[in-house]
Structure formats: structure tokens, C-alpha cells
Design an enzyme around this catalytic site. Structure first.
Site, short mmCIF file in Angstrom:
data_model
loop_
_atom_site.label_atom_id
_atom_site.label_comp_id
_atom_site.label_asym_id
_atom_site.label_seq_id
_atom_site.Cartn_x
_atom_site.Cartn_y
_atom_site.Cartn_z
N GLU A 94 83.27 -47.79 -37.72
CA GLU A 94 81.93 -47.57 -37.20
C GLU A 94 80.90 -47.59 -38.33
O GLU A 94 81.19 -47.15 -39.45
CB GLU A 94 81.86 -46.25 -36.42
CG GLU A 94 82.64 -46.33 -35.13
CD GLU A 94 82.49 -45.11 -34.24
OE1 GLU A 94 82.56 -45.27 -33.01
OE2 GLU A 94 82.33 -43.98 -34.77
N CYS A 109 74.70 -46.58 -42.90
CA CYS A 109 75.85 -45.77 -43.32
C CYS A 109 77.10 -46.59 -43.04
O CYS A 109 77.40 -46.91 -41.89
CB CYS A 109 75.87 -44.45 -42.54
SG CYS A 109 77.27 -43.39 -42.92
N CYS A 116 90.97 -42.48 -42.15
CA CYS A 116 90.73 -41.81 -43.42
C CYS A 116 92.02 -41.28 -43.99
O CYS A 116 92.93 -40.89 -43.25
CB CYS A 116 89.72 -40.67 -43.24
SG CYS A 116 89.15 -39.94 -44.81
N CYS A 120 89.57 -33.59 -43.35
CA CYS A 120 88.62 -32.48 -43.39
C CYS A 120 88.54 -31.87 -41.99
O CYS A 120 88.42 -32.59 -40.99
CB CYS A 120 87.24 -32.97 -43.84
SG CYS A 120 87.25 -33.68 -45.50
N CYS A 123 85.73 -32.89 -39.48
CA CYS A 123 85.40 -34.31 -39.37
C CYS A 123 86.29 -35.02 -38.36
O CYS A 123 87.52 -35.00 -38.47
CB CYS A 123 85.51 -34.98 -40.73
SG CYS A 123 85.07 -36.74 -40.70
N GLY A 163 86.24 -42.91 -43.84
CA GLY A 163 87.06 -43.12 -45.02
C GLY A 163 86.58 -42.40 -46.26
O GLY A 163 85.45 -41.92 -46.33
N SER A 195 79.68 -41.61 -51.78
CA SER A 195 80.04 -40.22 -51.52
C SER A 195 81.55 -40.02 -51.63
O SER A 195 82.33 -40.94 -51.42
CB SER A 195 79.58 -39.82 -50.11
OG SER A 195 79.94 -38.50 -49.80
N ASN A 220 80.99 -28.24 -49.14
CA ASN A 220 81.34 -27.61 -47.86
C ASN A 220 81.97 -26.23 -47.92
O ASN A 220 82.15 -25.60 -46.87
CB ASN A 220 82.22 -28.54 -47.02
CG ASN A 220 81.51 -29.85 -46.73
OD1 ASN A 220 80.29 -29.89 -46.59
ND2 ASN A 220 82.25 -30.94 -46.68
N CYS A 338 76.79 -36.99 -39.04
CA CYS A 338 77.79 -36.66 -40.05
C CYS A 338 79.03 -36.02 -39.43
O CYS A 338 78.93 -35.04 -38.68
CB CYS A 338 77.17 -35.73 -41.09
SG CYS A 338 78.33 -35.17 -42.35
#
Length: 354
Positions: A94, A109, A116, A120, A123, A163, A195, A220, A338
Site C-alpha cells: 500500500e 508514503c 514486514c 510492532c 501496527c 516494511g 524511517s 514509541n 500511521c
């Protein structure tokens, strides 16, 4: 696609020069191809009208000009647009187009992996099966395809989609350099942000190579003993080592680094965590903090209220001495904010939120 067919997209100028030489083409043809793909945004060899039919036929016989395929598009009421692309059969990513309210900033983005390598806890991408790294051309083609669909050009690119970019380091950095090249996409290095969830080996390589691009770390949680409950990357790359690497970044490159911070009530907010975050900001010095309210709802955690966000942000601004930005959640209604990229929806549909 045959493996012996040369893919023109995703190549740097030197690679195209070597390829053209192997076909007996004049050296200047390589630069024409390079500029045609990236600067002129050509989508087929037929658009290279300065090439003779003979040259085009030679390229068609020995090279490919592939495209990732659009599966679906969702359009948010705030103007954000999310696209699902099939990069290979059975492999989707995406990509999100995020225009600013005034229209001056147009951010894409982009994703660097199918799924991934990390998990997390907040996520949605981490819930997907990891199906491999994207090739450089697949990374760049997200931009080319989105710009063609929206009929506009991006001013900023962020490697913050699906990812972990540091686990696909070489393809990501190769794409970034093509984006930055004056004969490529011609985007300034400060308009390209890469990032990481905190892969220190990748950050150190970035520092050693003196890469010019903006860099962001998803922090985080400010507590070294609690961060693993939010981000499993902390088990291999603990917070103390990550902060040491961040300080090295700011000192050796003499540049600011960004910390991304997803706000989760009763997990990483409150006064104690705010105080810890302030200490981190002061210790790194050249940094800024982007705070983001939790967007996903598949965990037991809840999204913070406006009052909780306001109190947390006010304390950081008063005590940290570094810039604090509330990024909010553009595209949340289409699962484009996000932490929300998880391939939700039906193929071949276009939905506009009203």
C-alpha cells in the site's frame, strides 16, 4: 518476467550506461533513458520519440519496462488517497498520497517490503505475512504510478509505509539517491525521509556512508524495560544502544534526527513517560519529536483523547527544548494513517469517503 531481461526502471545512470554499451548503443542513450524514466515520467518505450524505431526495437528485445498494478484506491474525506498495488502475483503493498491543507506539500508514503519483518504491537502491517523485500524499481514505481493517477507530482517522499526500510537497506538507499539525483526525480535530500523502527546496524551504515537524507526513528516508548512490549525490535536493538546511535548520528552528521512517537494511554503516556521522553530529547539534543495518536483498534489499547494528547504535548513543549509536532492522523477513515496499512478492502474498487 524473464530473469535475463534487463529491467530499465530502478537503475542508476552507470548501470544504464553499461547496459547500453552491451547493446552497442551510443553512450548518451543511457542518460536519455534515465531522464525519460525519472524526470519525464515516461511509462513506455514508445514515448522515447527521440529514439529511432531500430533503437526502440533493440531495447524492447533486451529490456523490460514493467509497472506495478493498481488493485484498489480509497479516498479520504480529508483528501488523503490510499492505493493498493500488486508488485508481483500474490504480493501487494500500500502507498499513500497525503496532500497538506494548503496544497503546498504533497507527500507520498511508500512501502519497502511486502508485509514486514517486524511485529510492532500497534501496527497492522505486522499482522501480515512477510513476503519479501521490494526491488528498487518497485519502490520507485509506487511514486510514478501514484503521480500518474493523481495527475500531480510529489514534493516529499517518506519511506514510512509497509516494511522496515533498514531491512531492505540497499534497495531503499538506491531508490533515495535516484529520487535525489538532478537528472532523476530531482527532489532535495531534505524532502526525502527514511524511517526505521530502530535497527541500529542500518543507522550506523547510514552514518558511515554520510547519507544526506532526513532520518526518523520510531521510538514509541522511553522506558528501556518496557519498549519491547510495544516494539519487538527492541529485543535485538535495545533502547540504550539505539539512543547511543542516535547521538552518533547528530554528532557525526551534524544534523537533526526525528523521533516518531505513537501515543498510547496507560502504555507510554502519563507524566513518568513524558519525563523520560524529555530526558531522551535533551540527551540527543539535535532532534524533534513527532507525536501521533494511536490509530489501530485491533489491540486492547485505546486511542488517546484530545485532552490527554494536549496535556502530554504541552508538557513536552514546556520541558524538552526541542520541536514537538502533532502529526495527527490523515487518512484514518480509509485505514491509511500511521500503523494502519494492512491491505483491507476489495480488489478493483474505488471508494470515496464522504
Amino acid at each position: 518476467m524473464k530473469e535475463d531481461i534487463f529491467v530499465l526502471k530502478g537503475k542508476r545512470l552507470a548501470e544504464l550506461q553499461e547496459f547500453c554499451a552491451s547493446l552497442g548503443l551510443e553512450p548518451y542513450r543511457a542518460k536519455q533513458i534515465y531522464q525519460g524514466i525519472y524526470k519525464n515520467r515516461y511509462s513506455s518505450l514508445e514515448q522515447f520519440t527521440t529514439f529511432s524505431k531500430e533503437v526502440r526495437e533493440k531495447l524492447k528485445a533486451n529490456a523490460s519496462f514493467p509497472e506495478i498494478q493498481l488493485g484498489r484506491e480509497l479516498i479520504s474525506k480529508d483528501g488523503t488517497r490510499k492505493f493498493t498495488f500488486e508488485v508481483e502475483p500474490g504480493k501487494e503493498v500500500e502507498t499513500v498520497w497525503i496532500p497538506s491543507g494548503d496544497g503546498d506539500r504533497k507527500t507520498i508514503c511508500i512501502s519497502s517490503q511486502v508485509g514486514c519483518t517486524l511485529n510492532c504491537a500497534f501496527c497492522a502491517t505486522g499482522l501480515l505475512e512477510y513476503k519479501g523485500n521490494l526491488q528498487t524499481w518497485q519502490i520507485l514505481d509506487q511514486i510514478l504510478q501514484v503521480e500518474k493517477i493523481v495527475q500531480d507530482r510529489a514534493t516529499n517522499i517518506v519511506f514510512m509505509g509497509m516494511g522496515e526500510p533498514m531491512h531492505n537497506y540497499f534497495s531503499v538507499l538506491k531508490a533515495a539517491h535516484i529520487l535525489n539525483d538532478k537528472d532523476g526525480f530531482c527532489l532535495g535530500a531534505k524532502r526525502i525521509t527514511i524511517s526505521t523502527a530502530g535497527v541500529t546496524t542500518g543507522i550506523n551504515r547510514f552514518i558511515e556512508n554520510k547519507e544526506p537524507f532526513n532520518f526518523a526513528i520510531s521510538l514509541n516508548h522511553p522506558n528501556p524495560n518496557a519498549r519491547s512490549s510495544v516494539m519487538d525490535v527492541n529485543d535485538k536493538h535495545p533502547l540504550e544502544k539505539l539512543l547511543e546511535t542516535a547521538r552518533r548520528f547528530t554528532q557525526e552528521l551534524d544534523r537533526m534526527i526525528t523521533f516518531e512517537y505513537v501515543m498510547i494511554p496507560d502504555v507510554n503516556m502519563g507524566r513518568e513517560n513524558a519525563e523520560r521522553l524529555v530526558k531522551i530529547a535533551r540527551s540527543v539534543n539535535k532532534c524533534k519529536i513527532n507525536v501521533i495518536p494511536l490509530n489501530t483498534d485491533f489491540t486492547k489499547w485505546r486511542r488517546p483523547t484530545e485532552e490527554e494528547v494536549g496535556e502530554f504535548v504541552s508538557y513536552l513543549r514546556a520541558k524538552s527544548g526541542v520541536p514537538i509536532l502533532n502529526r495527527r492522523s490523515p487518512g484514518r477513515d480509509i485505514n491509511g494513517a500511521c500503523g494502519m496499512l494492512a491491505l483491507k478492502g476489495t480488489r478493483n474498487e474505488k471508494i470515496v469517503q464522504t
